[in-house]
Motif scaffolding. Structure first.
Motif, PDB file in Angstrom:
ATOM      1  N   LYS A   1       0.822  -1.208   0.000  1.00  0.00           N
ATOM      2  CA  LYS A   1       0.000   0.000   0.000  1.00  0.00           C
ATOM      3  C   LYS A   1       0.863   1.268   0.000  1.00  0.00           C
ATOM      4  CE  LYS A   1      -3.846  -2.273   2.310  1.00  0.00           C
ATOM      5  NZ  LYS A   1      -4.647  -2.362   3.562  1.00  0.00           N
ATOM      6  N   ASN A   2       2.070   1.166   0.469  1.00  0.00           N
ATOM      7  CA  ASN A   2       3.058   2.251   0.345  1.00  0.00           C
ATOM      8  C   ASN A   2       4.442   1.640   0.475  1.00  0.00           C
ATOM      9  OD1 ASN A   2       3.939   2.324   3.199  1.00  0.00           O
ATOM     10  ND2 ASN A   2       1.858   3.083   3.576  1.00  0.00           N
TER      11      ASN A   2
ATOM     12  N   VAL B   1       5.686   9.603   3.321  1.00  0.00           N
ATOM     13  CA  VAL B   1       4.422   8.848   3.352  1.00  0.00           C
ATOM     14  C   VAL B   1       3.430   9.456   4.335  1.00  0.00           C
ATOM     15  CG1 VAL B   1       3.385   6.622   3.948  1.00  0.00           C
ATOM     16  CG2 VAL B   1       5.469   6.687   2.549  1.00  0.00           C
ATOM     17  N   HIS B   2       3.923   9.916   5.490  1.00  0.00           N
ATOM     18  CA  HIS B   2       3.029  10.382   6.557  1.00  0.00           C
ATOM     19  C   HIS B   2       2.904  11.898   6.650  1.00  0.00           C
ATOM     20  CE1 HIS B   2       2.438   6.332   7.923  1.00  0.00           C
ATOM     21  NE2 HIS B   2       3.726   6.155   8.224  1.00  0.00           N
TER      22      HIS B   2
END
Length: 453
Positions: free
Chosen positions: A5-6, A85-86
């Motif tokens: 998913k990432n 990503v975050h």
């Protein structure tokens, strides 16, 4: 469909690869845990994500915050991937001994890079430890990672790396060998493996200029052991809380030269393109060969990728300048091979002394040959020039012929190194090499010392 998913979901489950040629003299099965298969190309991806997850969970890292860390480059890369990503910002504080490739890679993934001097005390306000802490106090909504003392570092390896090694070896591992820096990898893996089998031996690889080995053996933190070194990613001038010395059975130290040479050997003999600490780990493992038996299963961890060292350990000129390249030095042209194409810096008899001073500073050299229309007629040495200048400041405006020393001896390009060494002494600091076709070069005492293996 099978997909991540990432990018963070691809971290871990790195392969174990048998080593054959580079460890041929070790009578045991040697397996490399190749951490370059992580997306950030290093073992540090594991703990970077774990430290962020734990900081978010307990509120130390808040939405939109800035992550600040002192890093040798690899932890910074792992933090950068997680920050992307975050949605966090990242400031990496890095020492100037780290490779340019590491700095460029960090910038490429969005990190702000602050470079600090290496050769300063950890408590010095310019050190990367001090600068990291200062930035964390000055930056709003920031979190200082502190991988050295952050328990999530070792926990990541207890939860991931250790179990992977145990399962991949079907519990047959007898020794674990790894370079020690922050201590998270060795301590986390050691804790897991010793819980499974207390007889498994854990060996740390240290470097000269670091305090780990002596502290482990004596309990003494010896500041006299601390000095700058070239090897990246291992060794420390502090005692990180993540180094659990009670879990480590022993240390061996590896020189900068051996670490660099074996980094290249791994690529050439195994086809595994890994970084500087891997070279140190393999040389250390070979130094420990008497500890292993034929039936043993020895796992050595390769921290990061060779792509971060292409301008250093994988560059012939860089290796040659430091005397690390394993070349046979037998004659004059061998000594100057690394800079034979650079023009010879000279001064003329009628030039002013100030011109010689400028050239010494500009080219960072200590000796300059003096010429006139007939050829080499004299020499300028920085120590003699300094003494003359202290005695009489007006010499800067005098012609060089008034203060020059005797000319340097001239040797053929094929002159034996023994002959050149005899010519260089306290009264004569250099020799001139005749390369033919009117070309000349200089060999200094520094060149001779650098060529010593």
């Amino acid at each position: 469909m099978n997909y991540a998913k990432n990018i963070l979901e691809t971290i871990g489950n790195t392969p174990l690869v048998q080593l054959n040629k580079v460890t041929a003299e070790v009578d045991a099965l040697v397996l490399a845990k190749v951490e370059t298969f992580n997306p950030g190309n290093s073992v540090k991806d594991r703990m970077a994500v774990k430290m962020i997850e734990d900081a978010v969970a307990d509120g130390r890292l808040k939405p939109g915050g800035t992550i600040i860390e002192g890093t040798s480059g690899n932890t910074g890369m792992g933090l950068a991937l997680a920050a992307i990503v975050h949605g966090y910002k990242l400031i990496c504080v890095i020492s100037d001994k780290q490779s340019k490739e590491k700095m460029d890679i960090l910038r490429a993934v969005g990190a702000k890079v602050v470079v600090c001097p290496t050769d300063v005390d950890p408590t010095d306000p310019r050190s990367y430890y001090s600068v990291s802490k200062r930035l964390a106090t000055e930056t709003p909504n920031s979190w200082y990672v502190n991988q050295y003392d952050n328990p999530s570092n070792a926990i990541a390896h207890y939860e991931q790396t250790g179990p992977e090694i145990w399962e991949q070896t079907e519990g047959k591992i007898t020794h674990f060998v790894v370079g020690v820096g922050t201590g998270g990898t060795i301590s986390g893996v050691a804790k897991y493996l010793k819980e499974k089998n207390p007889n498994i031996k854990i060996w740390g690889i240290d470097t000269y200029g670091s305090v780990f080995k002596k502290y482990h053996e004596t309990g003494i933190f010896d500041e006299n052991e601390i000095y700058s070194y070239i090897t990246e990613g291992i060794g420390e001038d502090i005692l990180p809380k993540n180094v659990d010395f009670s879990l480590i059975d022993g240390f061996t130290k590896v020189t900068d030269k051996d670490a660099a040479v074996y980094t290249r050997k791994i690529a050439l003999e195994e086809g595994i393109f890994v970084g500087n600490s891997a070279g140190a780990a393999i040389k250390g493992l070979i130094q420990l060969k008497d500890e292993f038996k034929p039936e043993d299963v020895v796992v050595v961890l390769f921290h990061d990728s060779g792509s971060r060292y292409v301008g250093k350990m994988f560059n012939d000129d860089w290796m040659r300048e430091r005397g690390f390249l394993e070349e046979e030095i037998t004659k004059a042209e061998d000594v100057i091979k690394g800079h034979i194409n650079k023009p010879l810096v000279i001064v003329r008899t009628e030039e002013l002394v100030s011109h010689a001073i400028e050239r010494l500073k500009k080219y960072n050299i200590s000796q300059i040959p003096v010429i006139d229309t007939t050829g080499f007629v004299g020499s300028i040495d920085e120590s003699d020039l300094f003494r003359s200048y202290v005695e009489n400041k007006d010499i800067a405006d005098k012609p060089i012929k008034d203060i020059m020393g005797k000319p340097y001896p001239i040797v053929d390009r094929n002159a034996p190194i023994e002959e050149i060494s005899k010519l260089i002494n306290k009264d004569n600091q250099a020799v001139i090499v005749d390369l033919g076709e009117g070309k000349h070069h200089i060999i200094t005492k520094h060149d001779i010392i650098s060529s010593i293996k």
